[in-house]
Write a protein that holds these residues in place. Structure first.
Motif, PDB file in Angstrom:
ATOM      1  N   LEU A 154       0.829  -1.199   0.000  1.00 48.63           N
ATOM      2  CA  LEU A 154       0.000   0.000   0.000  1.00 48.63           C
ATOM      3  C   LEU A 154       0.871   1.259   0.000  1.00 48.63           C
ATOM      4  CD1 LEU A 154      -2.850   1.221   0.141  1.00 48.63           C
ATOM      5  CD2 LEU A 154      -2.646   1.110   2.630  1.00 48.63           C
ATOM      6  N   ALA A 155       1.941   1.252   0.803  1.00 46.81           N
ATOM      7  CA  ALA A 155       2.851   2.394   0.843  1.00 46.81           C
ATOM      8  C   ALA A 155       3.547   2.577  -0.504  1.00 46.81           C
ATOM      9  CB  ALA A 155       3.885   2.204   1.951  1.00 46.81           C
ATOM     10  N   PHE A 156       3.933   1.480  -1.131  1.00 48.17           N
ATOM     11  CA  PHE A 156       4.587   1.558  -2.435  1.00 48.17           C
ATOM     12  C   PHE A 156       3.654   2.130  -3.501  1.00 48.17           C
ATOM     13  CE2 PHE A 156       5.431  -0.445  -6.571  1.00 48.17           C
ATOM     14  CZ  PHE A 156       6.670   0.097  -6.820  1.00 48.17           C
ATOM     15  N   VAL A 157       2.424   1.657  -3.524  1.00 48.47           N
ATOM     16  CA  VAL A 157       1.459   2.126  -4.524  1.00 48.47           C
ATOM     17  C   VAL A 157       1.171   3.603  -4.325  1.00 48.47           C
ATOM     18  CG1 VAL A 157      -0.946   1.908  -5.301  1.00 48.47           C
ATOM     19  CG2 VAL A 157       0.448  -0.132  -4.934  1.00 48.47           C
ATOM     20  N   ALA A 158       1.028   4.043  -3.066  1.00 49.82           N
ATOM     21  CA  ALA A 158       0.762   5.453  -2.784  1.00 49.82           C
ATOM     22  C   ALA A 158       1.934   6.322  -3.225  1.00 49.82           C
ATOM     23  CB  ALA A 158       0.489   5.649  -1.299  1.00 49.82           C
ATOM     24  N   ALA A 159       3.147   5.878  -2.969  1.00 53.99           N
ATOM     25  CA  ALA A 159       4.324   6.639  -3.389  1.00 53.99           C
ATOM     26  C   ALA A 159       4.428   6.688  -4.908  1.00 53.99           C
ATOM     27  CB  ALA A 159       5.583   6.035  -2.787  1.00 53.99           C
ATOM     28  N   PHE A 160       4.177   5.571  -5.548  1.00 53.77           N
ATOM     29  CA  PHE A 160       4.240   5.515  -7.004  1.00 53.77           C
ATOM     30  C   PHE A 160       3.173   6.416  -7.632  1.00 53.77           C
ATOM     31  CE2 PHE A 160       3.277   3.614 -11.151  1.00 53.77           C
ATOM     32  CZ  PHE A 160       4.554   3.603 -11.692  1.00 53.77           C
ATOM     33  N   ALA A 161       1.968   6.396  -7.087  1.00 50.46           N
ATOM     34  CA  ALA A 161       0.885   7.226  -7.621  1.00 50.46           C
ATOM     35  C   ALA A 161       1.212   8.705  -7.428  1.00 50.46           C
ATOM     36  CB  ALA A 161      -0.439   6.876  -6.944  1.00 50.46           C
ATOM     37  N   GLY A 162       1.787   9.071  -6.296  1.00 46.61           N
ATOM     38  CA  GLY A 162       2.171  10.467  -6.058  1.00 46.61           C
ATOM     39  C   GLY A 162       3.233  10.927  -7.029  1.00 46.61           C
ATOM     40  N   GLY A 163       4.220  10.076  -7.289  1.00 49.51           N
ATOM     41  CA  GLY A 163       5.264  10.418  -8.250  1.00 49.51           C
ATOM     42  C   GLY A 163       4.718  10.547  -9.659  1.00 49.51           C
ATOM     43  N   ALA A 164       3.823   9.635 -10.021  1.00 48.63           N
ATOM     44  CA  ALA A 164       3.222   9.692 -11.366  1.00 48.63           C
ATOM     45  C   ALA A 164       2.370  10.940 -11.523  1.00 48.63           C
ATOM     46  CB  ALA A 164       2.384   8.436 -11.608  1.00 48.63           C
ATOM     47  N   ALA A 165       1.592  11.274 -10.474  1.00 47.07           N
ATOM     48  CA  ALA A 165       0.746  12.471 -10.540  1.00 47.07           C
ATOM     49  C   ALA A 165       1.605  13.726 -10.642  1.00 47.07           C
ATOM     50  CB  ALA A 165      -0.169  12.545  -9.317  1.00 47.07           C
ATOM     51  N   GLY A 166       2.691  13.786  -9.901  1.00 46.39           N
ATOM     52  CA  GLY A 166       3.585  14.932  -9.968  1.00 46.39           C
ATOM     53  C   GLY A 166       4.218  15.079 -11.327  1.00 46.39           C
ATOM     54  N   SER A 167       4.652  13.973 -11.917  1.00 43.75           N
ATOM     55  CA  SER A 167       5.236  14.007 -13.266  1.00 43.75           C
ATOM     56  C   SER A 167       4.213  14.458 -14.300  1.00 43.75           C
ATOM     57  CB  SER A 167       5.754  12.618 -13.648  1.00 43.75           C
ATOM     58  OG  SER A 167       6.803  12.251 -12.790  1.00 43.75           O
ATOM     59  N   PHE A 168       2.980  13.968 -14.173  1.00 39.79           N
ATOM     60  CA  PHE A 168       1.922  14.351 -15.110  1.00 39.79           C
ATOM     61  C   PHE A 168       1.648  15.848 -15.037  1.00 39.79           C
ATOM     62  CE2 PHE A 168      -2.641  14.927 -16.018  1.00 39.79           C
ATOM     63  CZ  PHE A 168      -2.635  14.541 -17.343  1.00 39.79           C
ATOM     64  N   ILE A 169       1.605  16.415 -13.835  1.00 39.30           N
ATOM     65  CA  ILE A 169       1.335  17.838 -13.662  1.00 39.30           C
ATOM     66  C   ILE A 169       2.466  18.672 -14.267  1.00 39.30           C
ATOM     67  CG2 ILE A 169       1.084  19.681 -11.940  1.00 39.30           C
ATOM     68  CD1 ILE A 169      -0.413  17.654 -10.193  1.00 39.30           C
TER      69      ILE A 169
END
Length: 126
Positions: free
Chosen positions: A103-118
């Protein structure tokens, strides 16, 4: 402290309050020695040297069989000292499981992906 040092310190403390000097003869020290101990000048000097180096007493002078000493602090034997309070056991922690780590890994990965997309969106609009 050993028994002789303890007996010498108790004798000094019983005759003088902390910080006050008193003159004590060897014979008075020998009266307080524990039974079965060596009652000689070398044992007395060893005990006084140990007490002086441990900052329990201050030896102003010694001459003949007289000693001018002062207790510097009170001695609390280790057996009588208050034991340190034990820390209460922390409530049982949940053990980290694979699902918790995932769960921690998925949350970190999603945050990084969202930041890159923005950031990509910002640069593409400029």
């Amino acid at each position: 402290m050993d028994r002789i040092c303890n007996a010498v310190f108790e004798k000094i403390s019983s005759l003088a309050p902390v910080g006050r000097y008193v003159i004590i003869s060897e014979d008075e020290f020998f009266e307080g020695f524990p039974d079965g101990g060596d009652r000689n000048e070398s044992e007395l000097k060893r005990a006084l040297k140990t007490l002086t180096s441990g900052n329990f007493v201050d030896l102003k002078y010694s001459g003949g069989n007289l000693y001018c000493v002062s207790p510097l602090k009170k001695y609390v034997p280790e057996e009588l000292a208050e034991p340190e309070p034990e820390l209460e056991e922390a409530p049982e922690k949940r053990e980290r499981t694979v699902s918790g780590n995932m769960l921690a890994f998925v949350a970190a990965f999603a945050g990084g992906a969202a930041g890159s997309f923005i950031i990509s969106l910002i640069f593409s609009l400029l």
